[in-house]
Design a protein around this motif. Structure first.
Motif, PDB file in Angstrom:
ATOM      1  N   ARG A  14       9.633  13.089  76.062  1.00  0.00           N
ATOM      2  CA  ARG A  14       8.730  14.223  75.818  1.00  0.00           C
ATOM      3  C   ARG A  14       7.809  14.415  77.025  1.00  0.00           C
ATOM      4  O   ARG A  14       7.600  15.543  77.480  1.00  0.00           O
ATOM      5  CB  ARG A  14       7.887  13.990  74.562  1.00  0.00           C
ATOM      6  CG  ARG A  14       6.947  15.155  74.244  1.00  0.00           C
ATOM      7  CD  ARG A  14       6.090  14.923  73.002  1.00  0.00           C
ATOM      8  NE  ARG A  14       6.918  14.939  71.818  1.00  0.00           N
ATOM      9  CZ  ARG A  14       7.081  13.899  71.001  1.00  0.00           C
ATOM     10  NH1 ARG A  14       6.475  12.754  71.245  1.00  0.00           N
ATOM     11  NH2 ARG A  14       7.839  13.991  69.940  1.00  0.00           N
ATOM     12  N   LYS A  18       7.687  17.671  79.352  1.00  0.00           N
ATOM     13  CA  LYS A  18       6.422  18.377  79.490  1.00  0.00           C
ATOM     14  C   LYS A  18       6.044  18.532  80.967  1.00  0.00           C
ATOM     15  O   LYS A  18       5.578  19.588  81.378  1.00  0.00           O
ATOM     16  CB  LYS A  18       5.322  17.626  78.737  1.00  0.00           C
ATOM     17  CG  LYS A  18       4.027  18.374  78.660  1.00  0.00           C
ATOM     18  CD  LYS A  18       3.037  17.651  77.781  1.00  0.00           C
ATOM     19  CE  LYS A  18       1.751  18.441  77.682  1.00  0.00           C
ATOM     20  NZ  LYS A  18       0.790  17.821  76.782  1.00  0.00           N
ATOM     21  N   TRP A  21       8.161  21.307  82.312  1.00  0.00           N
ATOM     22  CA  TRP A  21       7.753  22.595  81.762  1.00  0.00           C
ATOM     23  C   TRP A  21       6.493  23.087  82.458  1.00  0.00           C
ATOM     24  O   TRP A  21       6.371  24.274  82.769  1.00  0.00           O
ATOM     25  CB  TRP A  21       7.514  22.494  80.262  1.00  0.00           C
ATOM     26  CG  TRP A  21       8.746  22.234  79.464  1.00  0.00           C
ATOM     27  CD1 TRP A  21      10.019  22.603  79.768  1.00  0.00           C
ATOM     28  CD2 TRP A  21       8.818  21.540  78.218  1.00  0.00           C
ATOM     29  NE1 TRP A  21      10.875  22.177  78.788  1.00  0.00           N
ATOM     30  CE2 TRP A  21      10.176  21.528  77.823  1.00  0.00           C
ATOM     31  CE3 TRP A  21       7.882  20.920  77.400  1.00  0.00           C
ATOM     32  CZ2 TRP A  21      10.606  20.926  76.646  1.00  0.00           C
ATOM     33  CZ3 TRP A  21       8.311  20.329  76.229  1.00  0.00           C
ATOM     34  CH2 TRP A  21       9.662  20.331  75.854  1.00  0.00           C
ATOM     35  N   LYS A  24       7.393  24.251  85.970  1.00  0.00           N
ATOM     36  CA  LYS A  24       8.078  25.554  85.912  1.00  0.00           C
ATOM     37  C   LYS A  24       7.079  26.674  85.647  1.00  0.00           C
ATOM     38  O   LYS A  24       7.169  27.752  86.241  1.00  0.00           O
ATOM     39  CB  LYS A  24       9.154  25.561  84.823  1.00  0.00           C
ATOM     40  CG  LYS A  24      10.452  24.991  85.271  1.00  0.00           C
ATOM     41  CD  LYS A  24      11.010  25.877  86.340  1.00  0.00           C
ATOM     42  CE  LYS A  24      12.505  25.865  86.288  1.00  0.00           C
ATOM     43  NZ  LYS A  24      13.095  26.478  87.458  1.00  0.00           N
ATOM     44  N   ALA A  25       6.125  26.445  84.748  1.00  0.00           N
ATOM     45  CA  ALA A  25       5.119  27.459  84.440  1.00  0.00           C
ATOM     46  C   ALA A  25       4.261  27.750  85.668  1.00  0.00           C
ATOM     47  O   ALA A  25       3.970  28.909  85.975  1.00  0.00           O
ATOM     48  CB  ALA A  25       4.247  26.996  83.277  1.00  0.00           C
ATOM     49  N   LYS A  49       6.773  34.939  77.727  1.00  0.00           N
ATOM     50  CA  LYS A  49       7.062  33.537  77.986  1.00  0.00           C
ATOM     51  C   LYS A  49       5.832  32.815  78.514  1.00  0.00           C
ATOM     52  O   LYS A  49       5.630  31.643  78.236  1.00  0.00           O
ATOM     53  CB  LYS A  49       8.183  33.408  79.025  1.00  0.00           C
ATOM     54  CG  LYS A  49       9.548  33.385  78.478  1.00  0.00           C
ATOM     55  CD  LYS A  49      10.509  33.062  79.601  1.00  0.00           C
ATOM     56  CE  LYS A  49      11.865  32.752  79.043  1.00  0.00           C
ATOM     57  NZ  LYS A  49      12.800  32.416  80.101  1.00  0.00           N
ATOM     58  N   LYS A  50       5.056  33.512  79.270  1.00  0.00           N
ATOM     59  CA  LYS A  50       3.875  32.925  79.890  1.00  0.00           C
ATOM     60  C   LYS A  50       2.876  32.435  78.840  1.00  0.00           C
ATOM     61  O   LYS A  50       2.189  31.441  79.052  1.00  0.00           O
ATOM     62  CB  LYS A  50       3.239  33.985  80.792  1.00  0.00           C
ATOM     63  CG  LYS A  50       2.073  33.525  81.596  1.00  0.00           C
ATOM     64  CD  LYS A  50       1.676  34.645  82.522  1.00  0.00           C
ATOM     65  CE  LYS A  50       0.256  34.516  82.973  1.00  0.00           C
ATOM     66  NZ  LYS A  50      -0.148  35.606  83.809  1.00  0.00           N
ATOM     67  N   ARG A  52       3.590  31.577  75.557  1.00  0.00           N
ATOM     68  CA  ARG A  52       4.124  30.705  74.516  1.00  0.00           C
ATOM     69  C   ARG A  52       4.145  29.257  74.982  1.00  0.00           C
ATOM     70  O   ARG A  52       4.605  28.963  76.079  1.00  0.00           O
ATOM     71  CB  ARG A  52       5.548  31.104  74.150  1.00  0.00           C
ATOM     72  CG  ARG A  52       5.614  32.373  73.338  1.00  0.00           C
ATOM     73  CD  ARG A  52       7.024  32.676  72.991  1.00  0.00           C
ATOM     74  NE  ARG A  52       7.653  33.199  74.213  1.00  0.00           N
ATOM     75  CZ  ARG A  52       8.933  33.457  74.349  1.00  0.00           C
ATOM     76  NH1 ARG A  52       9.759  33.221  73.371  1.00  0.00           N
ATOM     77  NH2 ARG A  52       9.415  33.930  75.468  1.00  0.00           N
ATOM     78  N   PRO A  53       3.677  28.322  74.144  1.00  0.00           N
ATOM     79  CA  PRO A  53       3.772  26.904  74.515  1.00  0.00           C
ATOM     80  C   PRO A  53       5.226  26.438  74.393  1.00  0.00           C
ATOM     81  O   PRO A  53       5.962  26.884  73.515  1.00  0.00           O
ATOM     82  CB  PRO A  53       2.885  26.202  73.496  1.00  0.00           C
ATOM     83  CG  PRO A  53       2.869  27.113  72.310  1.00  0.00           C
ATOM     84  CD  PRO A  53       3.012  28.515  72.872  1.00  0.00           C
ATOM     85  N   THR A  54       5.639  25.562  75.292  1.00  0.00           N
ATOM     86  CA  THR A  54       6.990  25.031  75.249  1.00  0.00           C
ATOM     87  C   THR A  54       6.944  23.679  74.554  1.00  0.00           C
ATOM     88  O   THR A  54       6.077  22.866  74.835  1.00  0.00           O
ATOM     89  CB  THR A  54       7.542  24.867  76.675  1.00  0.00           C
ATOM     90  OG1 THR A  54       7.442  26.117  77.341  1.00  0.00           O
ATOM     91  CG2 THR A  54       8.978  24.420  76.662  1.00  0.00           C
ATOM     92  N   SER A  55       7.884  23.471  73.649  1.00  0.00           N
ATOM     93  CA  SER A  55       7.942  22.189  72.950  1.00  0.00           C
ATOM     94  C   SER A  55       9.387  21.913  72.541  1.00  0.00           C
ATOM     95  O   SER A  55      10.242  22.785  72.591  1.00  0.00           O
ATOM     96  CB  SER A  55       7.050  22.216  71.709  1.00  0.00           C
ATOM     97  OG  SER A  55       7.521  23.180  70.790  1.00  0.00           O
ATOM     98  N   ALA A  56       9.626  20.671  72.177  1.00  0.00           N
ATOM     99  CA  ALA A  56      10.950  20.268  71.698  1.00  0.00           C
ATOM    100  C   ALA A  56      10.780  19.646  70.317  1.00  0.00           C
ATOM    101  O   ALA A  56       9.847  18.876  70.095  1.00  0.00           O
ATOM    102  CB  ALA A  56      11.576  19.260  72.654  1.00  0.00           C
TER     103      ALA A  56
END
Length: 107
Positions: A14, A18, A21, A24-25, A49-50, A52-56
């Motif tokens: 994770r 993170k 991610w 990349k942001a 996309k900018k 929104r939080p990215t998660s798995a």
């Protein structure tokens, strides 16, 4: 799954995800075109996309850990076979370099 098989911690995977991610942001922000704000506002509030939080999810992390474990195990076994064929009792970086192209194609 074998109970004695070494596992990779989900928190580690994770954290790695993170890290990438975030990079990349930041890269997207640096390379952003000046007129993208107008495009984002047309789609709707909070949907870019900018923003929104990215998660798995937990299953994706579990699967990623298992895939990485299998990949590493296979790499060590293949490199060990090469080392043994050369009469060495120790896996050297050159052994890994030799098996890596085919390993990547197989995965």
């Amino acid at each position: 799954m074998d109970d004695e098989a070494p596992t990779i911690e989900q928190d580690l995977i994770r954290a790695i995800f993170k890290h990438f991610w975030i990079k990349k942001a930041q890269e997207r922000e640096r390379n952003e075109f000046p007129n993208t704000d107008a495009l984002d506002s047309e789609v709707g509030a909070g949907t870019s996309k900018k923003n929104r939080p990215t998660s798995a999810n937990a299953n994706a992390l579990k699967l990623s850990c298992e895939l990485l474990r299998v990949f590493i195990t296979e790499a060590v076994q293949r490199a060990g076979t090469i080392a043994e064929a050369e009469g060495s009792t120790k896996i050297e970086p050159t052994h890994l370099e030799r098996i890596l192209p085919q390993l990547l194609l197989d995965f």
